[in-house]
Design a protein around this motif. Structure first.
Motif, PDB file in Angstrom:
ATOM      1  N   LEU A  96       0.836  -1.209   0.000  1.00  0.00           N
ATOM      2  CA  LEU A  96       0.000   0.000   0.000  1.00  0.00           C
ATOM      3  C   LEU A  96       0.865   1.251   0.000  1.00  0.00           C
ATOM      4  O   LEU A  96       1.957   1.276   0.564  1.00  0.00           O
ATOM      5  N   ASN A  97       0.323   2.277  -0.636  1.00  0.00           N
ATOM      6  CA  ASN A  97       0.829   3.629  -0.442  1.00  0.00           C
ATOM      7  C   ASN A  97      -0.186   4.328   0.440  1.00  0.00           C
ATOM      8  O   ASN A  97      -1.259   4.707  -0.028  1.00  0.00           O
ATOM      9  N   VAL A  98       0.135   4.455   1.714  1.00  0.00           N
ATOM     10  CA  VAL A  98      -0.820   5.025   2.663  1.00  0.00           C
ATOM     11  C   VAL A  98      -0.728   6.549   2.621  1.00  0.00           C
ATOM     12  O   VAL A  98       0.357   7.110   2.649  1.00  0.00           O
ATOM     13  N   LYS A  99      -1.877   7.180   2.526  1.00  0.00           N
ATOM     14  CA  LYS A  99      -1.921   8.646   2.415  1.00  0.00           C
ATOM     15  C   LYS A  99      -2.795   9.218   3.529  1.00  0.00           C
ATOM     16  O   LYS A  99      -3.633   8.530   4.090  1.00  0.00           O
ATOM     17  N   ASP A 100      -2.565  10.475   3.769  1.00  0.00           N
ATOM     18  CA  ASP A 100      -3.404  11.221   4.692  1.00  0.00           C
ATOM     19  C   ASP A 100      -4.151  12.274   3.886  1.00  0.00           C
ATOM     20  O   ASP A 100      -3.516  13.130   3.260  1.00  0.00           O
ATOM     21  N   PRO A 101      -5.457  12.241   3.754  1.00  0.00           N
ATOM     22  CA  PRO A 101      -6.387  11.348   4.444  1.00  0.00           C
ATOM     23  C   PRO A 101      -6.323   9.908   3.910  1.00  0.00           C
ATOM     24  O   PRO A 101      -5.930   9.695   2.769  1.00  0.00           O
ATOM     25  N   PHE A 102      -6.751   8.973   4.757  1.00  0.00           N
ATOM     26  CA  PHE A 102      -6.633   7.558   4.432  1.00  0.00           C
ATOM     27  C   PHE A 102      -7.357   7.178   3.144  1.00  0.00           C
ATOM     28  O   PHE A 102      -6.920   6.279   2.429  1.00  0.00           O
TER      29      PHE A 102
END
Lengths: 145, 77
Positions: A96-102
């Motif tokens: 995964l490429n986790v981003k904020d916001p999810f």
């Protein structure tokens, strides 16, 4: 043996838990040894942690938890490389490429990690001629009416 | 870079066991056939690069992102 990790601090692991990526991963060809660590009890997120490089850890999930119809074929070459003889021995992980916001997080469905659980040989395979992409939204976008 | 000119159905031999053949040429599309040992992976360059790039990006997630994951509902299905 003790292992210093990116997200879990210093932990104790056993030799039998080590996954062998004999070809490394694209971009990380020298990284051949990892362990899978659950982020939390009953979390769908697992960390693929390098045993050589403490700061190298990928967030992964079981793709079938999120993409129920996901499917691909493993080539004969890869079956030989992983010494795969039975479908029952296969587990699949997706980085995964986790981003904020999810909600902006993506899954790399074009290059799944295939693991032979019988011998712990693993490989990130690159699917050719596939409709799957490297940045598939993990959570389907809501349709605004 | 070594530059070689080839015609249709002609090949290039790389080392003892890699052979690349021009199978067809149609406008700006060139179809190549590649014979290589099983342990040599062959990919379209832009695809391999995109996987590398995606892995690099995934590896650079900061530890504070974990807090984000821990606050997600357990069952996202």
């Amino acid at each position: 043996m003790k292992l210093t990790t990116k997200y879990h601090g210093v932990i104790e692991i056993e030799e039998k838990d080590i996954l062998r990526f004999q070809n490394g991963l694209p971009g990380f060809l020298d990284e051949k040894s990892f362990v899978l660590l659950p982020l939390d009890s009953d979390s769908p997120f697992w960390i693929l942690q390098s045993t050589e490089t403490p700061e190298l850890g990928f967030v992964t999930v079981n793709p079938f938890d999120f993409f129920e119809t996901y499917e691909f074929d493993i080539t004969e070459n890869d079956k030989q490389l992983l010494e795969l003889t039975s479908e029952k021995d296969v587990t699949v992980w997706t980085i995964l490429n986790v981003k904020d916001p999810f909600e902006d997080s993506t899954a790399n469905l074009q290059a799944p990690i295939v693991l032979n659980t019988r011998n712990n040989q693993a490989k990130q395979i690159i699917l050719t001629d596939t409709q799957y992409i490297t940045k598939q939204k993990l959570i389907p976008e809501k349709v605004v009416k | 870079m070594l530059v070689l000119t080839r015609k249709l159905n002609e090949s290039i031999q790389i080392g003892d066991n890699i052979e690349i053949t021009v199978l067809s040429v149609q406008g700006d599309q060139i179809k190549l056939g590649i014979k290589a040992p099983k342990d040599i992976e062959v990919h379209r360059k832009e695809i391999y690069m995109s996987i590398q790039e995606s892995n690099n990006e995934a590896a650079s997630i900061l530890p504070n992102i974990l807090e984000l994951l821990k606050t997600q509902p357990k069952n996202l299905k």
